[in-house]
Design a protein around this motif. Sequence first.
Motif, short mmCIF file in Angstrom:
data_model
loop_
_atom_site.label_atom_id
_atom_site.label_comp_id
_atom_site.label_asym_id
_atom_site.label_seq_id
_atom_site.Cartn_x
_atom_site.Cartn_y
_atom_site.Cartn_z
N GLN A 31 131.91 33.37 -75.06
CA GLN A 31 130.50 32.95 -75.02
C GLN A 31 130.15 32.55 -73.60
O GLN A 31 130.80 31.68 -73.02
CB GLN A 31 130.33 31.74 -75.98
CG GLN A 31 128.98 31.13 -76.01
CD GLN A 31 127.94 32.04 -76.62
OE1 GLN A 31 127.32 32.84 -75.88
NE2 GLN A 31 127.75 31.99 -77.92
N HIS A 36 124.76 22.86 -74.35
CA HIS A 36 123.91 21.68 -74.14
C HIS A 36 124.37 20.61 -75.11
O HIS A 36 124.50 20.87 -76.30
CB HIS A 36 122.45 22.01 -74.45
CG HIS A 36 121.90 23.10 -73.58
ND1 HIS A 36 122.21 24.43 -73.76
CD2 HIS A 36 121.05 23.05 -72.52
CE1 HIS A 36 121.60 25.16 -72.85
NE2 HIS A 36 120.87 24.36 -72.06
N SER A 60 133.78 35.73 -82.43
CA SER A 60 132.54 36.27 -82.97
C SER A 60 132.65 37.79 -82.99
O SER A 60 132.88 38.41 -81.96
CB SER A 60 131.35 35.82 -82.12
OG SER A 60 131.51 36.28 -80.80
N GLY A 61 132.55 38.34 -84.16
CA GLY A 61 132.52 39.79 -84.30
C GLY A 61 133.77 40.46 -83.81
O GLY A 61 134.85 39.88 -83.82
N SER A 62 133.66 41.68 -83.35
CA SER A 62 134.83 42.44 -82.95
C SER A 62 134.94 42.58 -81.45
O SER A 62 135.74 43.35 -80.96
CB SER A 62 134.77 43.84 -83.59
OG SER A 62 133.58 44.48 -83.15
N ALA B 27 117.95 23.95 -78.83
CA ALA B 27 118.54 24.99 -77.98
C ALA B 27 119.88 25.43 -78.58
O ALA B 27 120.16 26.62 -78.68
CB ALA B 27 118.76 24.46 -76.57
N ASN B 28 120.68 24.44 -78.99
CA ASN B 28 121.98 24.75 -79.56
C ASN B 28 121.83 25.54 -80.85
O ASN B 28 122.57 26.48 -81.12
CB ASN B 28 122.78 23.48 -79.84
CG ASN B 28 123.43 22.98 -78.55
OD1 ASN B 28 123.57 23.76 -77.61
ND2 ASN B 28 123.76 21.73 -78.51
N ALA B 35 124.09 33.76 -81.57
CA ALA B 35 125.49 34.17 -81.68
C ALA B 35 125.72 34.87 -83.01
O ALA B 35 126.37 35.92 -83.07
CB ALA B 35 126.39 32.96 -81.55
N SER B 39 126.85 38.71 -83.62
CA SER B 39 128.03 39.13 -84.38
C SER B 39 127.62 40.08 -85.51
O SER B 39 128.33 41.03 -85.81
CB SER B 39 128.77 37.91 -84.94
OG SER B 39 127.98 37.27 -85.88
N VAL B 42 127.22 43.50 -84.09
CA VAL B 42 128.52 44.12 -83.86
C VAL B 42 129.06 44.69 -85.16
O VAL B 42 129.57 45.81 -85.21
CB VAL B 42 129.50 43.07 -83.26
CG1 VAL B 42 130.92 43.61 -83.27
CG2 VAL B 42 129.08 42.71 -81.85
#
Lengths: 349, 550
Positions: A31, A36, A60-62, B27-28, B35, B39, B42
């Motif tokens: 990442q 924050h 995360s994912g592949s 924001a997080n 994210a 994923s 993907v």
Amino acid sequence: MESIEPTVTNHIWLGSIPVVISLAENDNANQREPLHFMALRCAYLPLYAPTIKAHFFQKSGSTTTFTIDEATELWYDFRGLPLKWHYPIGLLHDILSHSSLPPQQPTQSTEHSLIPWKITLHISSFPADKLFKSIPVPSLQTDPPRDFFMNSLKESEFIRHITTKKVMALSKTDQMLLWDTISESVRAGALETTIDQQQQRAKLGALHDKFWSVNARLMGEYTHDATSPVGGVGQVRSVAVRLYVGWDKPFLQELVAPGPEITLLHAIRVLAPALVPSDQVPSAESAGDPLTNHMNDLQLKGVGSNESLAAKKEFKVITHGVEIPLETPLLWLSRNFSYPDNFLHLVLG
Amino acid sequence: MWHETLISRLTERDAASAQFASVFASANANASKAAAAASRIVELEAQVAAANAIAADATRRLGQAELSGSPDAQRRYAEMEAQLAALKDEQRDMYKAQSQNAQRLLEYVETMKAHELAKKMMTDENAKLSAANSTLNVRLRDAFDLLKEKDGVIQILKDEMAALQLELVQREEQWKAAIEKAKKLEAENTELVDRWIKHKQEEAARMNEANEFVETALKHKQAETLKRNSSKDIQLEEALKPEKVVTCFPPTVAVKKLTLHDGEINCIQINKDGTLLATGGTDKKLILSDARTGATKSTLIGSLQAIMSVDFSRDGDSVMGTSNDNSVKIWSISTSRLRHTLTGHIGKVFSAKFTDSNRVVSGSHDRTLKVWDLNKGYCLKTIFTLSSCNDLDLLDGEGTLIVSGHLDNNLRVWDTRSGNLVREVTGIHSQQISGVTVSHNQNYLLTTSRDNILKLIDIRTFETVMSYANDNFRVGMNWSKSCFSSDGTYVASGSMDGSVFIWNRETGKMEKVLKEHKSSVCGVVWNPLGGANCYSIEKDKGVVLWGTSS
């Protein structure tokens, strides 16, 4: 005005700094988005390591995953300065915000310019010559952040009472509680955003109360009797105070005797005599001397005009992100504004 | 005021940072959403790729089918071909098996032949064995017959044994009777022995009576002789007195030089008459010689070791020698026969003296003094001295008080009746005392010591009256002895260098040094008749007779 004020200590305990952590350019992770979060001023950087690892290294994912093992040291820099993780976060922020930085760094002019605080995360090329290792070694049963904290606690206790009896007399669980409440606070503060802020504050407040239930035993008996001789049994001999004058300069630490009329100005006079000309404090030359201090207490009562002196001053004293008025009594400050290691970490701005 | 300021500043600070909290939270949240979305993308991409792969596979298979007819016919053809191949393989296997079988048949014929041969041999052997079996059976029958015969013999032997047993019982009874008889005889014997003992005792009692009678008779006789002697003594004393007045004087010249012994000479003594010299040496002999001519009168043997001191009895009939063989021996002078051997010391006996009352006092290196009764022939008293005794002398004729010189440099005076130490004289010498001599008038003691000093001691006070020493005078032996002249005017002693020193007793002045001997002089005696006649012995066999002129 020397008692512990829970409202004030609660303010100190809950004080936090918005921090933005971004990954260094030469390091890889899953990442790259900066993290924050609100960092507690009283906490230490290694306590946030799990949160930071979770953010940057979650799968995360592949896509190609970068994994880091337990022994990898995380370290942080602010504009090329490696951050000393054994300083409380609030102290690091205060120093970097207010004191002069090394020449190649542009000095910060305003207090709030470091909010939010942008720091860089590194996972490689650990600067072993500048920082201590913070990863616990299970075989040695060490936990460097905890051990540093306990040592610092004992040091401050020794300065105050010339003995660490009180710390040593604490049960093992009580000793552990002092550190555990801090790390639990970090976990509570780093909770997911779904929990509303009121609930979070309540949780932190409960941990604050737990911490002080033990710490009051160390800081509690401050009943200074003006008639009893200084240095009696159980008396506070000195105030544990450190003055930080710059990022790359060692802090100043002297024995400053407490007294009902001893103010922050007296302490600064002892710690950094060059800053406070003798005309500012009529009897300041002896204010920090434990032997003559008491003799001058009566004369010092006349220093009510400190406000005007403070107005003329060319420096300010900052801790926990706030400027402290110079006429604040030193004892009160020590009891309410100390960090959890019971040191009064002052930064000269 | 500062308090309020601080509180307000803290609140301000918290407010400033709090605004970031909500922003950060959102924001997080956005970041995590992003994210998750990433994923998800993907994942979908992966699914698309999988679907594409399936499609490509299907296309490839279609092409293949088009190229070679219907897949069903194709499959059957392939099956047939496979079957053909299998059949061919089978045929090949069959051929192989057939050839193997032929081979095996041959082998079987071969083996059958071999077996037949073996069978023949077996039959032959069988015939042989049955023959052997029949002979064995015959032998077995013979053995049974023999066994029966032996059983008969055993029965006979058993009968014989029973007869012998009977005989044994009879013999035992006879033996018991014999024992009984023996016991009876024994009892008879004891009775006889008792009777015989009784008889003996009676006889002994009679003998004692007779002895008693003889003793009393002897005492009577002695008393008579004593009476006679006393009258004689008075006469003798009167006769001697003028002779005693005749002073002695130092000899000047060696009259005779003799070699009597085969080994070293240890001691010399002269008898009261001044006629006989007795010398003893390491050759285990005690030699008596004429004091005037030096002619050997008799050689007394019997000692097992070197003789260390000699003494004449008061009646002049016996001579005594003490020996390193731990014994004291007394010979008769007239018959030269051994009279007594006094054993009891467990160390070398260095000195012994006769007393007037037919007793002997001896001193030994076993740290004891012993008093012996010659009438009874056994030891009367043993005195423990704590130190080896080198020499002793009597302080009175009866020998009730004696003085002894010791290895521990000290002089001791003893009461022989009680065995008590009367006096211990210490500090007079720094080396062991080798000789002690009492003067003729029994007033003085002369000690000889290895510290090369002679000391004259007053018997009454036990204090040193005079010391005799010279730079050349050195005492050579642990048994060196000195002497007084017969009138007590002089003191004579021999030195290690072979010279004889003569001092004036009273003044301590050295009168004469006589040099004749070659080796260490260990004994000097003065003739009791006075004059210049004295005799000295040296270690190396020589005896010198001194006088004024030949």
